[in-house]
Design an enzyme around this catalytic site. Structure first.
Site, mmCIF file in Angstrom:
data_model
loop_
_atom_site.group_PDB
_atom_site.id
_atom_site.type_symbol
_atom_site.label_atom_id
_atom_site.label_comp_id
_atom_site.label_asym_id
_atom_site.label_seq_id
_atom_site.Cartn_x
_atom_site.Cartn_y
_atom_site.Cartn_z
ATOM 1 N N HIS A 67 0.811 -1.221 0.000
ATOM 2 C CA HIS A 67 0.000 0.000 0.000
ATOM 3 C C HIS A 67 0.845 1.271 0.000
ATOM 4 O O HIS A 67 0.319 2.371 -0.199
ATOM 5 C CB HIS A 67 -0.989 -0.006 1.182
ATOM 6 C CG HIS A 67 -0.404 0.394 2.492
ATOM 7 N ND1 HIS A 67 -0.025 -0.518 3.471
ATOM 8 C CD2 HIS A 67 -0.145 1.618 3.019
ATOM 9 C CE1 HIS A 67 0.428 0.134 4.512
ATOM 10 N NE2 HIS A 67 0.373 1.425 4.273
ATOM 11 N N ASP A 114 -0.436 -7.496 1.658
ATOM 12 C CA ASP A 114 0.108 -6.135 1.703
ATOM 13 C C ASP A 114 1.629 -6.212 1.863
ATOM 14 O O ASP A 114 2.176 -5.935 2.934
ATOM 15 C CB ASP A 114 -0.529 -5.354 2.851
ATOM 16 C CG ASP A 114 -0.170 -3.873 2.828
ATOM 17 O OD1 ASP A 114 0.417 -3.418 1.827
ATOM 18 O OD2 ASP A 114 -0.473 -3.175 3.816
ATOM 19 N N GLY A 206 2.783 6.822 8.940
ATOM 20 C CA GLY A 206 4.179 7.075 8.608
ATOM 21 C C GLY A 206 5.069 5.892 8.910
ATOM 22 O O GLY A 206 6.183 5.801 8.400
ATOM 23 N N SER A 208 4.075 2.804 8.213
ATOM 24 C CA SER A 208 3.709 1.768 7.259
ATOM 25 C C SER A 208 4.922 1.242 6.497
ATOM 26 O O SER A 208 5.820 2.008 6.130
ATOM 27 C CB SER A 208 2.702 2.317 6.246
ATOM 28 O OG SER A 208 1.451 2.531 6.839
ATOM 29 N N GLY A 209 4.911 -0.048 6.243
ATOM 30 C CA GLY A 209 5.989 -0.666 5.474
ATOM 31 C C GLY A 209 7.211 -1.024 6.286
ATOM 32 O O GLY A 209 8.074 -1.774 5.820
#
Length: 261
Positions: A67, A114, A206, A208-209
Protein backbone atom coordinates in the site's frame (compact mmCIF):
# COMPACT_ATOMS: atom_id res chain seq x y z
CA UNK A 1 34.20 -9.14 -9.78
CA UNK A 2 35.99 -7.18 -7.02
CA UNK A 3 32.70 -5.52 -6.00
CA UNK A 4 30.98 -8.91 -5.81
CA UNK A 5 33.76 -10.24 -3.57
CA UNK A 6 33.52 -7.18 -1.32
CA UNK A 7 29.74 -7.64 -0.98
CA UNK A 8 30.13 -11.34 -0.24
CA UNK A 9 32.74 -10.56 2.40
CA UNK A 10 30.52 -7.89 3.99
CA UNK A 11 27.57 -10.27 4.09
CA UNK A 12 29.77 -12.92 5.67
CA UNK A 13 31.17 -10.51 8.24
CA UNK A 14 27.88 -8.91 9.26
CA UNK A 15 25.48 -11.78 8.55
CA UNK A 16 21.91 -10.80 9.42
CA UNK A 17 20.05 -9.67 12.49
CA UNK A 18 23.12 -8.95 14.61
CA UNK A 19 23.49 -5.17 14.99
CA UNK A 20 26.91 -3.79 15.89
CA UNK A 21 25.15 -1.37 18.27
CA UNK A 22 22.54 -3.49 20.13
CA UNK A 23 19.15 -1.81 20.65
CA UNK A 24 17.92 -0.75 24.05
CA UNK A 25 15.42 -3.49 24.85
CA UNK A 26 14.46 -2.43 28.35
CA UNK A 27 10.73 -3.01 28.38
CA UNK A 28 9.56 0.57 28.12
CA UNK A 29 5.79 1.00 28.17
CA UNK A 30 5.70 3.87 25.69
CA UNK A 31 7.76 4.42 22.56
CA UNK A 32 11.15 6.07 22.76
CA UNK A 33 13.98 7.27 20.57
CA UNK A 34 16.02 4.32 19.33
CA UNK A 35 19.74 4.18 19.96
CA UNK A 36 21.38 5.42 16.73
CA UNK A 37 21.96 2.60 14.22
CA UNK A 38 20.70 -0.10 16.58
CA UNK A 39 18.23 -1.19 13.88
CA UNK A 40 20.67 -1.07 10.94
CA UNK A 41 18.24 -2.69 8.47
CA UNK A 42 15.66 0.06 8.96
CA UNK A 43 15.15 1.89 5.68
CA UNK A 44 13.19 4.97 4.67
CA UNK A 45 11.19 5.10 1.45
CA UNK A 46 10.95 8.55 -0.16
CA UNK A 47 9.42 10.28 -3.17
CA UNK A 48 9.65 14.04 -2.74
CA UNK A 49 9.18 13.49 0.99
CA UNK A 50 9.32 10.52 3.41
CA UNK A 51 6.55 8.05 2.56
CA UNK A 52 7.03 4.76 4.40
CA UNK A 53 9.43 2.52 6.22
CA UNK A 54 11.14 -0.53 4.73
CA UNK A 55 13.60 -3.27 5.68
CA UNK A 56 16.90 -4.21 4.06
CA UNK A 57 16.85 -8.01 3.60
CA UNK A 58 19.60 -8.35 0.96
CA UNK A 59 22.25 -5.90 -0.23
CA UNK A 60 20.02 -4.85 -3.16
CA UNK A 61 16.52 -5.68 -1.89
CA UNK A 62 14.19 -4.02 0.61
CA UNK A 63 10.85 -5.25 1.89
CA UNK A 64 7.92 -2.89 2.38
CA UNK A 65 4.11 -2.72 2.23
CA UNK A 66 2.28 -2.84 -1.09
CA UNK A 67 0.00 0.00 0.00
CA UNK A 68 3.05 2.28 0.16
CA UNK A 69 3.64 2.04 -3.59
CA UNK A 70 1.66 4.69 -5.46
CA UNK A 71 4.28 6.56 -7.48
CA UNK A 72 6.73 5.70 -10.25
CA UNK A 73 9.97 6.88 -8.68
CA UNK A 74 11.27 6.09 -5.21
CA UNK A 75 14.49 6.51 -3.32
CA UNK A 76 15.55 4.38 -0.38
CA UNK A 77 17.63 5.85 2.45
CA UNK A 78 19.75 3.49 4.56
CA UNK A 79 21.81 4.25 7.67
CA UNK A 80 19.63 7.19 8.72
CA UNK A 81 18.71 8.20 12.26
CA UNK A 82 17.94 11.93 12.38
CA UNK A 83 16.09 12.88 9.20
CA UNK A 84 16.88 16.55 9.70
CA UNK A 85 20.65 16.05 9.76
CA UNK A 86 23.21 14.73 7.32
CA UNK A 87 25.08 12.55 9.78
CA UNK A 88 27.46 10.72 7.44
CA UNK A 89 26.40 7.04 7.36
CA UNK A 90 23.42 7.59 5.05
CA UNK A 91 23.29 5.70 1.76
CA UNK A 92 20.87 6.79 -0.95
CA UNK A 93 19.61 4.25 -3.47
CA UNK A 94 17.17 4.69 -6.33
CA UNK A 95 14.64 1.89 -6.78
CA UNK A 96 15.16 -0.05 -9.99
CA UNK A 97 12.15 -2.36 -9.82
CA UNK A 98 8.98 -2.52 -7.70
CA UNK A 99 7.25 -5.87 -7.31
CA UNK A 100 3.93 -5.97 -5.49
CA UNK A 101 2.38 -9.25 -4.47
CA UNK A 102 0.21 -10.37 -7.42
CA UNK A 103 -2.85 -10.81 -5.18
CA UNK A 104 -2.61 -7.36 -3.60
CA UNK A 105 -5.80 -5.29 -3.92
CA UNK A 106 -5.32 -1.64 -3.02
CA UNK A 107 -9.06 -1.32 -2.35
CA UNK A 108 -8.93 -3.99 0.36
CA UNK A 109 -6.02 -3.76 2.78
CA UNK A 110 -7.70 -6.22 5.14
CA UNK A 111 -7.77 -8.85 2.37
CA UNK A 112 -4.04 -9.37 2.95
CA UNK A 113 -1.08 -9.59 0.58
CA UNK A 114 0.11 -6.13 1.70
CA UNK A 115 3.73 -6.80 0.83
CA UNK A 116 6.17 -5.60 -1.83
CA UNK A 117 9.80 -6.07 -2.78
CA UNK A 118 11.93 -3.22 -4.11
CA UNK A 119 15.10 -3.95 -6.04
CA UNK A 120 17.73 -1.24 -5.65
CA UNK A 121 19.75 0.15 -8.55
CA UNK A 122 22.93 -0.74 -6.70
CA UNK A 123 23.82 -2.83 -3.69
CA UNK A 124 24.12 -1.28 -0.26
CA UNK A 125 27.53 -1.17 1.36
CA UNK A 126 27.17 -3.26 4.49
CA UNK A 127 29.01 -1.84 7.49
CA UNK A 128 28.44 -1.22 11.20
CA UNK A 129 25.47 1.08 10.48
CA UNK A 130 23.84 -0.62 7.48
CA UNK A 131 23.10 -4.34 7.88
CA UNK A 132 20.55 -6.98 6.92
CA UNK A 133 17.57 -8.24 8.89
CA UNK A 134 17.06 -12.00 9.02
CA UNK A 135 13.99 -13.56 7.43
CA UNK A 136 11.96 -16.02 9.51
CA UNK A 137 11.39 -19.63 8.59
CA UNK A 138 8.44 -20.21 6.29
CA UNK A 139 5.10 -20.52 8.14
CA UNK A 140 6.65 -20.06 11.59
CA UNK A 141 4.27 -18.54 14.16
CA UNK A 142 5.13 -16.16 16.98
CA UNK A 143 3.94 -17.08 20.46
CA UNK A 144 1.37 -14.94 22.26
CA UNK A 145 3.02 -12.08 24.16
CA UNK A 146 6.38 -12.58 22.40
CA UNK A 147 8.19 -9.23 22.78
CA UNK A 148 8.80 -7.49 19.46
CA UNK A 149 9.71 -3.93 18.52
CA UNK A 150 8.18 -1.68 15.91
CA UNK A 151 10.47 1.01 14.50
CA UNK A 152 9.94 4.04 12.30
CA UNK A 153 9.54 7.77 11.89
CA UNK A 154 5.72 7.70 12.02
CA UNK A 155 3.56 10.04 14.05
CA UNK A 156 4.02 9.88 17.81
CA UNK A 157 0.23 9.79 18.32
CA UNK A 158 -2.94 10.05 16.26
CA UNK A 159 -2.70 13.37 14.42
CA UNK A 160 0.47 14.14 16.37
CA UNK A 161 3.89 15.30 15.17
CA UNK A 162 6.37 13.20 13.22
CA UNK A 163 9.74 12.81 14.96
CA UNK A 164 13.06 13.67 13.38
CA UNK A 165 14.78 10.71 15.03
CA UNK A 166 14.00 7.01 14.63
CA UNK A 167 11.60 5.72 17.28
CA UNK A 168 11.07 2.24 18.70
CA UNK A 169 8.30 0.72 20.77
CA UNK A 170 7.80 -2.58 22.54
CA UNK A 171 4.78 -4.36 21.06
CA UNK A 172 4.00 -7.83 22.44
CA UNK A 173 2.38 -10.26 20.01
CA UNK A 174 -1.38 -10.80 20.25
CA UNK A 175 -2.08 -14.33 19.01
CA UNK A 176 -4.45 -14.82 16.09
CA UNK A 177 -7.17 -16.56 18.13
CA UNK A 178 -7.43 -13.45 20.32
CA UNK A 179 -7.04 -10.86 17.56
CA UNK A 180 -9.77 -12.41 15.39
CA UNK A 181 -12.41 -12.24 18.13
CA UNK A 182 -15.45 -10.20 17.15
CA UNK A 183 -14.84 -7.43 19.68
CA UNK A 184 -11.20 -7.20 18.49
CA UNK A 185 -10.44 -7.17 14.75
CA UNK A 186 -12.87 -9.93 13.81
CA UNK A 187 -12.73 -11.07 10.18
CA UNK A 188 -10.52 -8.11 9.21
CA UNK A 189 -7.47 -10.01 10.45
CA UNK A 190 -6.24 -13.08 8.59
CA UNK A 191 -3.81 -15.91 9.48
CA UNK A 192 -1.31 -14.24 7.11
CA UNK A 193 -1.18 -11.25 9.47
CA UNK A 194 0.27 -10.72 12.93
CA UNK A 195 -1.27 -8.44 15.58
CA UNK A 196 0.96 -6.63 18.08
CA UNK A 197 0.73 -4.04 20.81
CA UNK A 198 -2.46 -2.44 21.97
CA UNK A 199 -3.75 0.79 23.48
CA UNK A 200 -0.35 1.82 24.90
CA UNK A 201 2.10 1.35 22.02
CA UNK A 202 1.25 0.90 18.37
CA UNK A 203 2.50 1.86 14.98
CA UNK A 204 1.06 5.08 13.56
CA UNK A 205 0.77 6.95 10.27
CA UNK A 206 4.18 7.07 8.61
CA UNK A 207 5.34 3.76 10.08
CA UNK A 208 3.71 1.77 7.26
CA UNK A 209 5.99 -0.67 5.47
CA UNK A 210 8.48 -0.75 8.33
CA UNK A 211 9.64 -3.85 10.17
CA UNK A 212 8.32 -5.77 13.13
CA UNK A 213 11.60 -6.72 14.79
CA UNK A 214 11.51 -9.89 16.88
CA UNK A 215 14.50 -11.61 18.47
CA UNK A 216 14.84 -15.34 17.93
CA UNK A 217 16.19 -17.94 20.30
CA UNK A 218 19.51 -17.67 18.44
CA UNK A 219 19.79 -14.03 19.53
CA UNK A 220 19.34 -12.70 15.99
CA UNK A 221 16.67 -10.20 14.99
CA UNK A 222 14.09 -11.23 12.41
CA UNK A 223 11.72 -9.10 10.36
CA UNK A 224 8.57 -10.96 11.33
CA UNK A 225 6.14 -8.37 9.99
CA UNK A 226 5.59 -5.49 7.58
CA UNK A 227 3.54 -2.64 9.03
CA UNK A 228 0.12 -2.71 7.36
CA UNK A 229 -2.81 -1.02 9.15
CA UNK A 230 -4.24 0.37 12.38
CA UNK A 231 -7.75 1.22 13.53
CA UNK A 232 -9.56 4.05 11.78
CA UNK A 233 -10.36 5.37 15.25
CA UNK A 234 -6.70 6.05 15.96
CA UNK A 235 -3.28 4.53 16.47
CA UNK A 236 -3.80 3.57 20.13
CA UNK A 237 -7.24 1.98 20.29
CA UNK A 238 -8.14 -0.70 22.88
CA UNK A 239 -8.63 -4.17 21.37
CA UNK A 240 -7.39 -2.92 18.00
CA UNK A 241 -3.69 -3.83 17.99
CA UNK A 242 -1.43 -2.86 15.10
CA UNK A 243 -1.65 -5.28 12.19
CA UNK A 244 1.40 -6.40 10.25
CA UNK A 245 1.75 -8.60 7.20
CA UNK A 246 3.21 -11.86 8.54
CA UNK A 247 6.48 -12.29 6.65
CA UNK A 248 6.68 -16.03 7.42
CA UNK A 249 3.58 -16.53 5.24
CA UNK A 250 5.36 -15.09 2.22
CA UNK A 251 8.83 -16.65 2.35
CA UNK A 252 8.34 -18.74 -0.84
CA UNK A 253 7.13 -15.65 -2.75
CA UNK A 254 10.01 -13.54 -1.44
CA UNK A 255 12.60 -16.19 -2.34
CA UNK A 256 11.17 -16.84 -5.80
CA UNK A 257 10.80 -13.14 -6.60
CA UNK A 258 14.37 -12.30 -5.62
CA UNK A 259 15.76 -15.30 -7.49
CA UNK A 260 13.94 -14.49 -10.73
CA UNK A 261 14.67 -10.77 -10.75
Amino acid sequence: MELVLVLLLATTVYGCGTPTYPPNTNRVVNGEEALPHSWPWQALLETFYPVCGATLIAPNWVLTAAHCINFHTYRVVLGDHDQNKQEGPEQYMMVQKMILHPKWNDNCVSCGFDIALLKLEKSAILNDKVQLACLPQADSVLAHDHPCYTTGWGRLSTGGPRPDKLQQGLVPVVEYDVCRQNDWWGSSVKPTMVCVGGDTVSMCHGDSGGPLNCQGRDGKWYVEGVSSFVSGKGCNTPMKPSVFTRVASYIPWISQTMASN
